[in-house]
Structure formats: C-alpha cells, structure tokens
Write a protein that holds these residues in place. Structure first.
Motif, PDB file in Angstrom:
ATOM      1  N   GLN A  40      17.793 -50.784   6.028  1.00 50.38           N
ATOM      2  CA  GLN A  40      19.556 -51.089   6.717  1.00 50.38           C
ATOM      3  C   GLN A  40      19.802 -52.455   7.469  1.00 50.38           C
ATOM      4  O   GLN A  40      19.238 -53.264   7.882  1.00 50.38           O
ATOM      5  CB  GLN A  40      19.187 -49.942   8.252  1.00 50.38           C
ATOM      6  CG  GLN A  40      20.325 -49.412   8.715  1.00 50.38           C
ATOM      7  CD  GLN A  40      20.514 -48.614   9.463  1.00 50.38           C
ATOM      8  OE1 GLN A  40      19.706 -48.731  10.968  1.00 50.38           O
ATOM      9  NE2 GLN A  40      21.131 -47.641   9.184  1.00 50.38           N
ATOM     10  N   SER A  41      21.193 -52.208   7.208  1.00 47.12           N
ATOM     11  CA  SER A  41      21.600 -53.421   7.871  1.00 47.12           C
ATOM     12  C   SER A  41      22.006 -53.952   9.426  1.00 47.12           C
ATOM     13  O   SER A  41      21.683 -52.849   9.950  1.00 47.12           O
ATOM     14  CB  SER A  41      23.126 -54.002   7.997  1.00 47.12           C
ATOM     15  OG  SER A  41      23.508 -54.504   6.176  1.00 47.12           O
ATOM     16  N   LYS A  51      18.763 -57.602   6.694  1.00 48.59           N
ATOM     17  CA  LYS A  51      18.624 -55.690   5.637  1.00 48.59           C
ATOM     18  C   LYS A  51      17.330 -55.869   6.411  1.00 48.59           C
ATOM     19  O   LYS A  51      15.625 -56.258   6.121  1.00 48.59           O
ATOM     20  CB  LYS A  51      18.175 -56.404   4.040  1.00 48.59           C
ATOM     21  CG  LYS A  51      19.807 -56.186   3.595  1.00 48.59           C
ATOM     22  CD  LYS A  51      20.037 -54.893   3.426  1.00 48.59           C
ATOM     23  CE  LYS A  51      21.735 -54.886   2.646  1.00 48.59           C
ATOM     24  NZ  LYS A  51      22.240 -53.384   2.548  1.00 48.59           N
ATOM     25  N   LEU A  52      16.764 -54.971   7.517  1.00 50.56           N
ATOM     26  CA  LEU A  52      15.675 -54.542   8.059  1.00 50.56           C
ATOM     27  C   LEU A  52      14.932 -53.728   6.952  1.00 50.56           C
ATOM     28  O   LEU A  52      15.276 -52.642   5.924  1.00 50.56           O
ATOM     29  CB  LEU A  52      16.063 -53.680   9.345  1.00 50.56           C
ATOM     30  CG  LEU A  52      14.753 -53.442   9.950  1.00 50.56           C
ATOM     31  CD1 LEU A  52      14.242 -54.498  10.705  1.00 50.56           C
ATOM     32  CD2 LEU A  52      15.190 -51.852  10.725  1.00 50.56           C
ATOM     33  N   LEU A  90       5.409 -52.054   9.804  1.00 49.47           N
ATOM     34  CA  LEU A  90       4.398 -52.860   9.219  1.00 49.47           C
ATOM     35  C   LEU A  90       5.367 -53.632   7.999  1.00 49.47           C
ATOM     36  O   LEU A  90       5.700 -54.424   8.188  1.00 49.47           O
ATOM     37  CB  LEU A  90       3.861 -51.980   8.571  1.00 49.47           C
ATOM     38  CG  LEU A  90       1.654 -52.528   9.109  1.00 49.47           C
ATOM     39  CD1 LEU A  90       1.268 -51.681   8.269  1.00 49.47           C
ATOM     40  CD2 LEU A  90       1.577 -53.651   9.423  1.00 49.47           C
ATOM     41  N   PRO A  91       6.482 -53.196   7.020  1.00 44.72           N
ATOM     42  CA  PRO A  91       7.285 -53.682   6.601  1.00 44.72           C
ATOM     43  C   PRO A  91       7.957 -54.627   7.244  1.00 44.72           C
ATOM     44  O   PRO A  91       8.101 -55.777   6.216  1.00 44.72           O
ATOM     45  CB  PRO A  91       7.927 -52.925   5.653  1.00 44.72           C
ATOM     46  CG  PRO A  91       7.340 -51.460   5.850  1.00 44.72           C
ATOM     47  CD  PRO A  91       6.892 -51.655   7.175  1.00 44.72           C
ATOM     48  N   GLU A  92       8.362 -55.163   8.461  1.00 44.45           N
ATOM     49  CA  GLU A  92       9.451 -55.618   9.045  1.00 44.45           C
ATOM     50  C   GLU A  92       8.375 -57.153   9.174  1.00 44.45           C
ATOM     51  O   GLU A  92       9.218 -57.950   9.945  1.00 44.45           O
ATOM     52  CB  GLU A  92       9.962 -55.070  10.242  1.00 44.45           C
ATOM     53  CG  GLU A  92      10.608 -54.128  10.326  1.00 44.45           C
ATOM     54  CD  GLU A  92      10.715 -53.496  11.481  1.00 44.45           C
ATOM     55  OE1 GLU A  92      10.726 -54.103  12.475  1.00 44.45           O
ATOM     56  OE2 GLU A  92      10.953 -52.142  11.491  1.00 44.45           O
ATOM     57  N   LEU A 109      19.075 -53.529  16.557  1.00 42.06           N
ATOM     58  CA  LEU A 109      19.860 -52.161  16.765  1.00 42.06           C
ATOM     59  C   LEU A 109      21.468 -52.016  15.501  1.00 42.06           C
ATOM     60  O   LEU A 109      21.028 -52.306  15.006  1.00 42.06           O
ATOM     61  CB  LEU A 109      20.562 -51.547  18.258  1.00 42.06           C
ATOM     62  CG  LEU A 109      19.588 -52.366  19.043  1.00 42.06           C
ATOM     63  CD1 LEU A 109      19.625 -52.441  20.817  1.00 42.06           C
ATOM     64  CD2 LEU A 109      18.350 -51.004  19.162  1.00 42.06           C
ATOM     65  N   LEU A 110      21.303 -51.009  15.359  1.00 36.94           N
ATOM     66  CA  LEU A 110      22.427 -50.938  15.025  1.00 36.94           C
ATOM     67  C   LEU A 110      23.559 -51.644  14.709  1.00 36.94           C
ATOM     68  O   LEU A 110      24.036 -51.927  16.105  1.00 36.94           O
ATOM     69  CB  LEU A 110      22.842 -49.329  14.225  1.00 36.94           C
ATOM     70  CG  LEU A 110      22.601 -48.173  14.481  1.00 36.94           C
ATOM     71  CD1 LEU A 110      22.614 -46.727  15.219  1.00 36.94           C
ATOM     72  CD2 LEU A 110      21.170 -48.805  13.207  1.00 36.94           C
ATOM     73  N   VAL A 111      24.477 -52.220  13.710  1.00 30.98           N
ATOM     74  CA  VAL A 111      25.451 -53.337  13.630  1.00 30.98           C
ATOM     75  C   VAL A 111      26.759 -52.414  14.470  1.00 30.98           C
ATOM     76  O   VAL A 111      27.657 -52.860  14.811  1.00 30.98           O
ATOM     77  CB  VAL A 111      25.813 -53.415  11.841  1.00 30.98           C
ATOM     78  CG1 VAL A 111      27.189 -54.229  12.277  1.00 30.98           C
ATOM     79  CG2 VAL A 111      24.879 -53.496  11.358  1.00 30.98           C
TER      80      VAL A 111
END
Length: 198
Positions: A40-41, A51-52, A90-92, A109-111
């Motif tokens: 997610q952006s 891209k998170l 973890l993937p972050e 947080l969200l865009v």
C-alpha cells in the motif's frame, strides 16, 4: 548515523529475519491465500510516497454485492495472532533496506490523512517513518490520534541513536506483553478524520 545504525542492525540480523519471512510467507499463503504480502502507498519523509510491505492479515471476503466486508469480519484468528505478535511488520525491513523507512520513527499512515493534519501534526513527516516508534511504546493503538501525534512530534524533536535503542528494547517488551494492539471496540484503529471531526 541513524541510517548507518539501521543498515548495520538489519543486515547483521538478515539470516534470522530473512528465514522467518520465508517461513511466514508459506504459512500466510496457506491460511489466508495469495498474495501473502500486502502493498500500500504510504507517505514517508517529507510526504514522499512509497510502497509499504506487510504480511496480509485479512481475507478478501465480500458481501453479496461485492463490497469488501468490514475489517473485523475479515480479520481471521491467524491474522489477529500475526498482528498481536507484530510479525506482520517483518517485511517492512525491506523498506528499511531501501531507505524508505527507519527501524524507529513515526508509523507511516494512510495517504488520505495528509490533508487532515494540523501543521504541527504534519511535522511527523520531517523524519523517515519507522517500524516502531515513541507512540508505539506509549500506547500503540490504544491511545487517541491526538496523543499519538504529540508523541510522534516529540520524537522528531528528540531523536537520537540512544533513544532508538531504548524504543527498540521497549518495543520487544510490548510485543511480548501484547499491549495496545487495538483501539477499544475496534479491530485495529479508527479512521483519523481530522481534529475537528474526531
């Protein structure tokens, strides 16, 4: 120095977290289906989008009209465990390696929230977002948005490697205790609508 600290820690621990990510990828695909990752952006430093990457914790269940069901209905028992253990984050670490995130900083947080911040709250974007942060060890999702943003800005003004080490150590303690995973009555955290609309 903060960037060097992030890289040294993430790269040195890669044999451990890399293997864990590989194992969880298979488990998530079995439990929740494909894809295993959620992209997610999110706004990063200075509001720049990236891209998170996270493990998915919800199904894609929809109602008879094809509308996505509420989070609480799509969040499975396994998904709740992933979030409670913080393993979904973890993937972050890949985002950290790419320089889009830091180990410690305000959570991305969200865009759509960008236009809702006050000028003071928007200061949270003066630094790279983090996997964990000062707000996470002081309440996580169990505190209000206003409290969370005040803690984020406090971190921006007081950041240091020593503070990061303290936050990382306290984060491990929080994860073990599973504190503040959700806001009261919510599956995760309610939407931030802006101060005047809360």
């Amino acid at each position: 120095m903060k960037r060097i600290f992030d890289l040294c820690l993430v790269i040195s621990l890669f044999p451990f977290w890399g293997l864990l990510v590989l194992l969880l990828t298979f488990v998530v695909r079995i439990k929740l289906g494909s894809p295993a990752f959620f992209h997610q952006s999110r706004p990063g430093k200075q509001g720049q989008l990236f891209k998170l990457i996270k493990f998915r914790t919800m199904t894609n269940a929809r109602d008879a009209h094809g509308t996505m069901l509420p989070d609480v209905q799509r969040l499975t028992r396994f998904g709740k465990w992933l979030r409670a253990s913080s393993l979904d984050e973890l993937p972050e670490l890949v985002n950290v390696l790419k320089g889009e995130m830091s180990l410690v900083g305000p959570r991305p947080l969200l865009v759509q929230y960008l236009a809702r911040y006050t000028p003071e709250q928007a200061r949270r974007h003066e630094v790279r977002p983090g996997i964990t942060g000062w707000a996470q060890i002081n309440g996580r999702n169990a505190i209000s948005w206003e409290e969370k943003f005040k803690l984020d800005v406090w971190y921006v003004d007081h950041q240091s490697v020593w503070l990061d080490l303290k936050i990382l150590a306290l984060t491990l303690l929080k994860v073990v205790r599973r504190d503040g995973i959700s806001a009261q009555g919510e599956a995760t955290m309610p939407e931030f609508l802006g101060i005047s609309k809360q």
